[in-house]
Design a protein around this motif. Sequence first.
Motif, PDB file in Angstrom:
ATOM      1  N   ALA A 233      18.869  58.368  76.737  1.00  0.00           N
ATOM      2  CA  ALA A 233      18.655  57.297  76.550  1.00  0.00           C
ATOM      3  C   ALA A 233      18.477  56.238  77.571  1.00  0.00           C
ATOM      4  N   ILE A 234      17.635  55.282  77.646  1.00  0.00           N
ATOM      5  CA  ILE A 234      17.630  54.422  78.825  1.00  0.00           C
ATOM      6  C   ILE A 234      17.554  52.966  78.291  1.00  0.00           C
ATOM      7  N   ALA A 235      18.449  52.099  79.305  1.00  0.00           N
ATOM      8  CA  ALA A 235      18.699  50.608  78.774  1.00  0.00           C
ATOM      9  C   ALA A 235      18.202  49.789  79.991  1.00  0.00           C
ATOM     10  N   TRP A 236      17.715  48.768  79.751  1.00  0.00           N
ATOM     11  CA  TRP A 236      17.426  47.772  80.516  1.00  0.00           C
ATOM     12  C   TRP A 236      18.626  46.682  80.498  1.00  0.00           C
ATOM     13  N   PHE A 237      19.159  46.380  81.900  1.00  0.00           N
ATOM     14  CA  PHE A 237      20.191  45.157  82.160  1.00  0.00           C
ATOM     15  C   PHE A 237      19.549  44.320  82.974  1.00  0.00           C
ATOM     16  N   ARG A 238      20.033  42.852  83.193  1.00  0.00           N
ATOM     17  CA  ARG A 238      19.475  42.184  84.025  1.00  0.00           C
ATOM     18  C   ARG A 238      20.642  41.429  84.700  1.00  0.00           C
ATOM     19  N   GLN A 239      20.584  40.981  85.926  1.00  0.00           N
ATOM     20  CA  GLN A 239      21.513  40.119  86.680  1.00  0.00           C
ATOM     21  C   GLN A 239      20.975  38.853  87.407  1.00  0.00           C
ATOM     22  N   ALA A 240      21.341  37.787  87.128  1.00  0.00           N
ATOM     23  CA  ALA A 240      21.201  36.551  87.639  1.00  0.00           C
ATOM     24  C   ALA A 240      21.991  36.232  88.665  1.00  0.00           C
ATOM     25  N   PRO A 241      21.774  35.523  89.597  1.00  0.00           N
ATOM     26  CA  PRO A 241      22.450  35.313  90.650  1.00  0.00           C
ATOM     27  C   PRO A 241      24.048  34.513  90.432  1.00  0.00           C
ATOM     28  N   GLY A 242      25.066  35.026  90.854  1.00  0.00           N
ATOM     29  CA  GLY A 242      26.421  34.473  90.387  1.00  0.00           C
ATOM     30  C   GLY A 242      26.760  35.007  89.017  1.00  0.00           C
ATOM     31  N   GLN A 243      26.085  35.925  88.216  1.00  0.00           N
ATOM     32  CA  GLN A 243      26.518  36.155  87.068  1.00  0.00           C
ATOM     33  C   GLN A 243      26.368  37.895  86.556  1.00  0.00           C
ATOM     34  N   GLU A 244      27.232  38.085  85.753  1.00  0.00           N
ATOM     35  CA  GLU A 244      27.619  39.342  85.237  1.00  0.00           C
ATOM     36  C   GLU A 244      26.155  40.230  85.049  1.00  0.00           C
ATOM     37  N   ARG A 245      26.067  41.482  85.280  1.00  0.00           N
ATOM     38  CA  ARG A 245      24.926  42.013  84.809  1.00  0.00           C
ATOM     39  C   ARG A 245      24.920  42.243  83.120  1.00  0.00           C
ATOM     40  N   GLU A 246      23.912  41.826  82.520  1.00  0.00           N
ATOM     41  CA  GLU A 246      24.081  41.738  81.216  1.00  0.00           C
ATOM     42  C   GLU A 246      22.731  42.634  80.560  1.00  0.00           C
ATOM     43  N   PHE A 247      23.156  42.995  79.196  1.00  0.00           N
ATOM     44  CA  PHE A 247      22.400  44.066  78.593  1.00  0.00           C
ATOM     45  C   PHE A 247      21.234  43.249  77.977  1.00  0.00           C
ATOM     46  N   VAL A 248      19.963  43.921  78.075  1.00  0.00           N
ATOM     47  CA  VAL A 248      18.614  43.426  77.493  1.00  0.00           C
ATOM     48  C   VAL A 248      18.224  44.304  76.456  1.00  0.00           C
ATOM     49  N   SER A 249      18.069  45.763  76.600  1.00  0.00           N
ATOM     50  CA  SER A 249      17.549  46.450  75.460  1.00  0.00           C
ATOM     51  C   SER A 249      17.588  47.682  75.853  1.00  0.00           C
ATOM     52  N   ALA A 250      17.655  48.842  74.847  1.00  0.00           N
ATOM     53  CA  ALA A 250      18.066  50.295  75.035  1.00  0.00           C
ATOM     54  C   ALA A 250      17.038  50.956  74.076  1.00  0.00           C
ATOM     55  N   ILE A 251      16.726  52.138  74.368  1.00  0.00           N
ATOM     56  CA  ILE A 251      15.806  52.928  73.301  1.00  0.00           C
ATOM     57  C   ILE A 251      16.604  54.487  73.611  1.00  0.00           C
ATOM     58  N   SER A 252      16.776  55.063  72.569  1.00  0.00           N
ATOM     59  CA  SER A 252      17.529  56.293  72.211  1.00  0.00           C
ATOM     60  C   SER A 252      16.608  57.463  72.890  1.00  0.00           C
ATOM     61  N   TRP A 253      17.414  58.737  73.156  1.00  0.00           N
ATOM     62  CA  TRP A 253      16.895  59.621  73.817  1.00  0.00           C
ATOM     63  C   TRP A 253      15.562  60.185  73.063  1.00  0.00           C
ATOM     64  N   THR A 254      15.522  59.820  71.449  1.00  0.00           N
ATOM     65  CA  THR A 254      14.419  60.613  70.910  1.00  0.00           C
ATOM     66  C   THR A 254      13.339  59.373  70.677  1.00  0.00           C
ATOM     67  N   GLY A 255      13.855  58.300  71.157  1.00  0.00           N
ATOM     68  CA  GLY A 255      12.702  57.095  71.145  1.00  0.00           C
ATOM     69  C   GLY A 255      12.625  56.542  69.656  1.00  0.00           C
ATOM     70  N   GLY A 256      13.414  56.884  68.855  1.00  0.00           N
ATOM     71  CA  GLY A 256      13.408  56.582  67.383  1.00  0.00           C
ATOM     72  C   GLY A 256      14.343  55.348  67.277  1.00  0.00           C
ATOM     73  N   THR A 257      15.312  54.839  68.120  1.00  0.00           N
ATOM     74  CA  THR A 257      16.080  53.799  67.826  1.00  0.00           C
ATOM     75  C   THR A 257      15.996  52.810  69.320  1.00  0.00           C
TER      76      THR A 257
END
Length: 128
Positions: free
Chosen positions: A36-60
């Motif tokens: 599974a692959i997920a995207w996170f993002r981090q703005a200056p001075g902030q914690e890394r936050e979750f954006v989106s994820a996709i399952s290893w099958t691509g179905g979720t």
Amino acid sequence: QVQLVESGGGLVQAGGSLRLSCAASGYTFSTFVRYAIAWFRQAPGQEREFVSAISWTGGTTYYADSVKGRFTISRDNGKNTVYLQMNSLKPEDTAVYYCGAERFGSGTNNRKLGYNGWGQGTQVTVSS
């Protein structure tokens, strides 16, 4: 362990679009497809936050509320790549975007501790 490389960031005006890519380096299709692959993002001075994820099958797929309806995650296992299409961008989307991998992940994990293989990130800047 998968090693990932992010690309596709840039400077865009509010309301514009970008497509980010997350490519697995040095791995075959049979390996990449197990993660599974997920995207996170981090703005200056902030914690890394979750954006989106996709399952290893691509179905979720799974999205943070802040991006739901604007961002779309997809994967092309033949190219060992996951994409994040970002539309209707807002200044608050400005951050460095990272992708991480979770072996046999369900695509519903929004905690960065569950992922590894982080790349160097790609900068997204949205001007108002």
